[in-house]
Design a protein around this motif. Structure first.
Motif: not given
Length: 222
Positions: A117-122
């Motif tokens: 799973r890839i996401r942006l910080a926060g």
């Protein structure tokens, strides 16, 4: 490429984040495993305001004889979209944003594919750059579909896959949505890889491989 993503936040948060003034999105529910062929939340601009509605993921060109072609058009290469018959027209005036808060990618480890799973910080909401199209048969059957633009991976993503979805910088979202902007160079400026430093990833259960699985525990790190 981009073959799965998530949108798990409340509807109000989507409307606030993308300055939505008009919505036709009905029966919204968070989704933890959005897949091609499904209906997805999408933002367009009608020349005056941002609107939130539904598109089917898998673009069907207006000239297509068979709508099943959409399953082959879930992604469009940002570098060449302006040269392709399927994407040239929507790139000029039919651009959209697909709200998301993460996407999945598969990495080969010890001969097996492991989903990440890839996401942006926060865990920020972000905008996937998309194109939309209207397909209509003579009998009146209409379909509104979309594709996600991809680009060469940035330094962060290189270890997972050589391509990644275009995540728009927030300050460029209004440019991307504006149907009055048709200049190829202005649009290409929107299609750059996002900064690696604000991305993070972790392995998740292989249950995400099955599109029938759509529960919050898919987001749990292994």
């Amino acid at each position: 490429m981009c073959g799965r993503f998530t949108l798990t936040v409340p509807l109000q948060k989507i409307e606030e984040r993308f300055d939505i003034e008009d919505t036709t999105l009905e029966d919204y529910e968070p989704s933890f495993n959005i897949a091609p062929g499904q209906n997805v939340a999408a933002v367009i601009n009608d020349g005056a305001k941002n609107r939130l509605g539904v598109l089917t993921w898998g673009l069907v060109p207006h000239w297509a004889s068979d709508p099943n072609i959409g399953y082959k058009m879930i992604n469009a290469r940002a570098e060449t979209a302006h040269t392709k018959n399927s994407f040239k027209r929507p790139l000029e005036t039919q651009r959209c944003i697909l709200p998301a808060d993460s996407f999945y990618e598969w990495k080969t480890e010890n001969g097996k594919k492991q989903p990440y799973r890839i996401r942006l910080a926060g865990e920020s909401l972000f905008a996937l750059a998309g194109l939309w199209e209207k397909w209509e048969k003579k009998d009146g059957d209409k379909r509104f579909t979309c594709t996600i633009l991809t680009i060469e991976a940035n330094a962060f993503m290189e270890g997972l896959h050589h391509r990644m979805p275009v995540i728009l910088k927030e300050e460029l979202e209004s440019t991307w949505l504006d149907p009055g902007i048709q200049d190829h160079h202005a649009l290409q400026n929107c299609l750059a890889p996002i900064d690696s430093s604000i991305m993070e990833a972790y392995p998740v259960s292989k249950a995400v491989n099955n599109v029938k699985n759509n529960a919050e525990d898919l987001l749990n790190p292994l």
